[in-house]
Design a protein around this motif. Structure first.
Motif, mmCIF file in Angstrom:
data_model
loop_
_atom_site.group_PDB
_atom_site.id
_atom_site.type_symbol
_atom_site.label_atom_id
_atom_site.label_comp_id
_atom_site.label_asym_id
_atom_site.label_seq_id
_atom_site.Cartn_x
_atom_site.Cartn_y
_atom_site.Cartn_z
ATOM 1 N N SER A 188 -45.724 46.022 25.366
ATOM 2 C CA SER A 188 -45.698 45.148 24.127
ATOM 3 C C SER A 188 -45.211 43.566 24.470
ATOM 4 O O SER A 188 -45.137 42.683 23.610
ATOM 5 C CB SER A 188 -44.776 45.597 22.929
ATOM 6 O OG SER A 188 -43.295 45.466 23.510
ATOM 7 N N HIS A 189 -45.077 43.350 25.700
ATOM 8 C CA HIS A 189 -44.668 42.194 26.287
ATOM 9 C C HIS A 189 -45.130 41.696 27.815
ATOM 10 O O HIS A 189 -44.332 42.149 28.487
ATOM 11 C CB HIS A 189 -43.137 41.710 25.962
ATOM 12 C CG HIS A 189 -42.819 40.240 25.992
ATOM 13 N ND1 HIS A 189 -42.840 39.305 24.631
ATOM 14 C CD2 HIS A 189 -42.533 39.360 26.926
ATOM 15 C CE1 HIS A 189 -42.344 38.413 24.948
ATOM 16 N NE2 HIS A 189 -42.167 38.215 26.218
ATOM 17 N N ALA A 190 -45.979 40.939 28.014
ATOM 18 C CA ALA A 190 -46.231 40.833 29.621
ATOM 19 C C ALA A 190 -46.525 39.169 29.475
ATOM 20 O O ALA A 190 -47.776 38.913 28.956
ATOM 21 C CB ALA A 190 -47.298 41.632 29.923
ATOM 22 N N HIS A 191 -46.128 38.506 30.442
ATOM 23 C CA HIS A 191 -46.734 37.153 30.666
ATOM 24 C C HIS A 191 -47.609 37.177 31.942
ATOM 25 O O HIS A 191 -47.401 36.802 32.874
ATOM 26 C CB HIS A 191 -45.478 36.221 31.330
ATOM 27 C CG HIS A 191 -44.420 36.119 30.070
ATOM 28 N ND1 HIS A 191 -44.608 35.235 29.227
ATOM 29 C CD2 HIS A 191 -43.303 36.785 29.878
ATOM 30 C CE1 HIS A 191 -43.464 35.332 28.333
ATOM 31 N NE2 HIS A 191 -42.838 36.154 28.732
ATOM 32 N N LEU A 192 -48.845 37.657 31.443
ATOM 33 C CA LEU A 192 -49.836 37.643 32.399
ATOM 34 C C LEU A 192 -50.480 36.252 32.955
ATOM 35 O O LEU A 192 -51.367 36.113 33.674
ATOM 36 C CB LEU A 192 -51.052 38.678 32.105
ATOM 37 C CG LEU A 192 -50.408 40.165 31.913
ATOM 38 C CD1 LEU A 192 -51.676 41.072 31.527
ATOM 39 C CD2 LEU A 192 -49.714 40.342 33.342
ATOM 40 N N GLY A 206 -45.410 33.651 18.999
ATOM 41 C CA GLY A 206 -44.453 34.003 19.803
ATOM 42 C C GLY A 206 -44.993 33.740 21.235
ATOM 43 O O GLY A 206 -46.004 33.652 21.609
ATOM 44 N N GLU A 207 -43.818 33.924 22.280
ATOM 45 C CA GLU A 207 -42.333 33.956 21.748
ATOM 46 C C GLU A 207 -41.907 32.951 21.505
ATOM 47 O O GLU A 207 -42.003 31.849 22.146
ATOM 48 C CB GLU A 207 -42.066 35.049 22.934
ATOM 49 C CG GLU A 207 -41.434 34.121 24.191
ATOM 50 C CD GLU A 207 -40.705 34.993 25.094
ATOM 51 O OE1 GLU A 207 -41.538 35.329 26.248
ATOM 52 O OE2 GLU A 207 -39.463 35.251 24.927
ATOM 53 N N ILE A 208 -40.869 32.886 20.532
ATOM 54 C CA ILE A 208 -40.192 31.940 19.953
ATOM 55 C C ILE A 208 -38.711 32.571 19.792
ATOM 56 O O ILE A 208 -38.536 33.759 20.007
ATOM 57 C CB ILE A 208 -40.539 31.534 18.617
ATOM 58 C CG1 ILE A 208 -40.629 32.860 17.567
ATOM 59 C CG2 ILE A 208 -41.651 30.888 18.675
ATOM 60 C CD1 ILE A 208 -41.026 32.371 16.293
ATOM 61 N N LEU A 221 -38.303 41.921 18.159
ATOM 62 C CA LEU A 221 -37.389 41.530 18.834
ATOM 63 C C LEU A 221 -37.419 41.819 20.137
ATOM 64 O O LEU A 221 -37.283 43.134 20.545
ATOM 65 C CB LEU A 221 -35.938 41.676 18.197
ATOM 66 C CG LEU A 221 -34.661 41.115 18.975
ATOM 67 C CD1 LEU A 221 -34.835 39.841 18.898
ATOM 68 C CD2 LEU A 221 -33.505 41.586 18.136
ATOM 69 N N HIS A 222 -37.855 41.092 21.216
ATOM 70 C CA HIS A 222 -38.363 41.678 22.531
ATOM 71 C C HIS A 222 -37.177 41.428 23.401
ATOM 72 O O HIS A 222 -36.280 40.667 23.444
ATOM 73 C CB HIS A 222 -39.635 40.622 23.072
ATOM 74 C CG HIS A 222 -39.208 39.771 23.852
ATOM 75 N ND1 HIS A 222 -39.631 40.007 25.392
ATOM 76 C CD2 HIS A 222 -38.733 38.660 23.856
ATOM 77 C CE1 HIS A 222 -39.115 38.912 26.005
ATOM 78 N NE2 HIS A 222 -38.687 37.902 25.319
ATOM 79 N N CYS A 223 -37.585 42.428 24.574
ATOM 80 C CA CYS A 223 -36.566 42.528 25.798
ATOM 81 C C CYS A 223 -34.886 42.366 25.020
ATOM 82 O O CYS A 223 -34.243 41.488 25.498
ATOM 83 C CB CYS A 223 -36.597 41.189 26.894
ATOM 84 S SG CYS A 223 -35.975 41.694 28.024
ATOM 85 N N THR A 243 -42.800 45.326 29.551
ATOM 86 C CA THR A 243 -42.228 44.925 31.062
ATOM 87 C C THR A 243 -41.731 43.668 30.890
ATOM 88 O O THR A 243 -40.778 43.293 31.889
ATOM 89 C CB THR A 243 -43.660 45.021 31.863
ATOM 90 O OG1 THR A 243 -44.384 44.087 31.564
ATOM 91 C CG2 THR A 243 -44.052 46.292 32.058
ATOM 92 N N ASP A 244 -42.010 42.586 30.358
ATOM 93 C CA ASP A 244 -41.616 41.273 30.380
ATOM 94 C C ASP A 244 -42.050 40.798 31.791
ATOM 95 O O ASP A 244 -41.595 39.922 32.398
ATOM 96 C CB ASP A 244 -40.266 40.922 30.006
ATOM 97 C CG ASP A 244 -39.789 39.567 29.710
ATOM 98 O OD1 ASP A 244 -40.866 38.873 29.418
ATOM 99 O OD2 ASP A 244 -38.786 39.156 29.641
ATOM 100 N N SER A 245 -43.339 40.997 32.091
ATOM 101 C CA SER A 245 -43.867 40.780 33.506
ATOM 102 C C SER A 245 -43.957 39.340 33.647
ATOM 103 O O SER A 245 -44.437 38.854 32.747
ATOM 104 C CB SER A 245 -45.166 41.618 33.632
ATOM 105 O OG SER A 245 -45.138 43.031 33.909
HETATM 106 ZN ZN LIG Z 1 -41.152 36.656 27.436
#
Ligand SMILES: [Zn+2]
Ligand SMILES: [Zn+2]
Length: 265
Positions: free
Chosen positions: A6-10, A94-96, A154-156, A204-206
């Motif tokens: 649900s969250h990856a900075h590719l 997002g993300e914000i 609400l991530h990470c 992952t927040d990769s």
């Molecule tokens: Zn992030």
């Protein structure tokens, strides 16, 4: 097993050499969708994510200005968000959020950028992806001040249980990263065990925060590794990994309906 990252900075440079292969490797590992937040203050970010989303239908794009970059937030970013939303090019704002650990932007400036983007998302009817570090009370205050009712992620998650409870009450999903697998994260695991199954997500927040056993020596994280975080979360919930995977994938699809490729069904 079907999982969603649900969250990856590719968009990050760490993936410049092999971006499509990273996505294919994730799909081969059972990941069926990846949500990628683009940062509007970095010129290459959104085009990179948009390109990936065009190539892979279950790579979903979001856009916003991160808490770290709040000092560069301008009205023009809201205009850009408006164009993207009208074109159906983003699934979330997002993300914000707020980050009082790094303080790369002054807290007051962070709060202003967050409030403006929450107001935009409310008007556009889009969910938000929130980042909060040592700022849970102010995140809740901002959501309440904008009467933001659309929900999101609400991530990470690294805050305490009262913060999780408050955001659950406001309709948010809570997403856990590889931090959940770290030996010293006992407090976080206690919080994760309390979050209802129908509000849990994994990410992952990769390229950051590679989970155990991939952690260490600055190794790059990538969406395929979300399996390890899901495994730990399954243990905390007393579930088989498959059951946890199905639940989190269903949760994600409730927030962001997506079509799974026939081969993955
Ligand atoms: Zn992030
Ligand atoms: Zn974040």
């Amino acid at each position: 097993m079907r999982l969603v990252d649900s969250h990856a900075h590719l968009d990050m440079a760490e993936f410049d050499a092999d971006r499509p292969d990273v996505v294919r490797r994730a799909f081969a590992a059972g990941i069926v969708a990846i949500l990628c937040p683009a940062d509007l203050t970095r010129p290459a970010s959104l085009p990179t994510i948009a390109g990936l989303a065009a190539e892979f239908p279950t790579v979903l794009a979001a856009a916003g200005v991160h808490a770290h970059q709040a000092k560069d937030f301008a009205r023009g970013h809201l205009d850009e968000l408006g164009r993207l939303a009208a074109a159906g090019a983003i699934r979330a704002v997002g993300e914000i959020g707020l980050d009082y650990h790094y303080d790369f932007s002054p807290p007051e400036t962070q709060r202003e950028a967050l409030r403006a983007q929450l107001a935009f998302a409310a008007a556009a009817g889009l969910p938000v992806i929130l980042h909060s570090r040592l700022s849970g009370a102010d995140i809740i205050a901002a959501v309440d001040a904008e009467r933001f009712g659309r929900g999101g992620i609400l991530h990470c998650f690294t805050e305490d249980w009262p913060t999780a409870r408050a955001m659950l009450d406001r309709g948010f999903f809570v997403s856990f990263s590889g931090i959940l697998t770290f030996p010293k994260a006992g407090d976080l695991r206690e919080v994760a065990a309390k979050v209802p199954l129908d509000r849990l997500l994994v990410e992952t927040d990769s390229p950051y925060l590679a989970p155990v056993p991939y952690r260490g020596s600055g190794r790059r994280n990538e969406p395929a590794f979300v399996v390890e975080t899901a495994r730990v979360l399954a243990g905390l919930k007393g579930l088989a990994p498959d059951a946890l995977a199905e639940a989190t994938t269903r949760n994600f699809a409730a927030l962001f309906p997506f079509e799974m490729a026939p081969a993955e069904c």
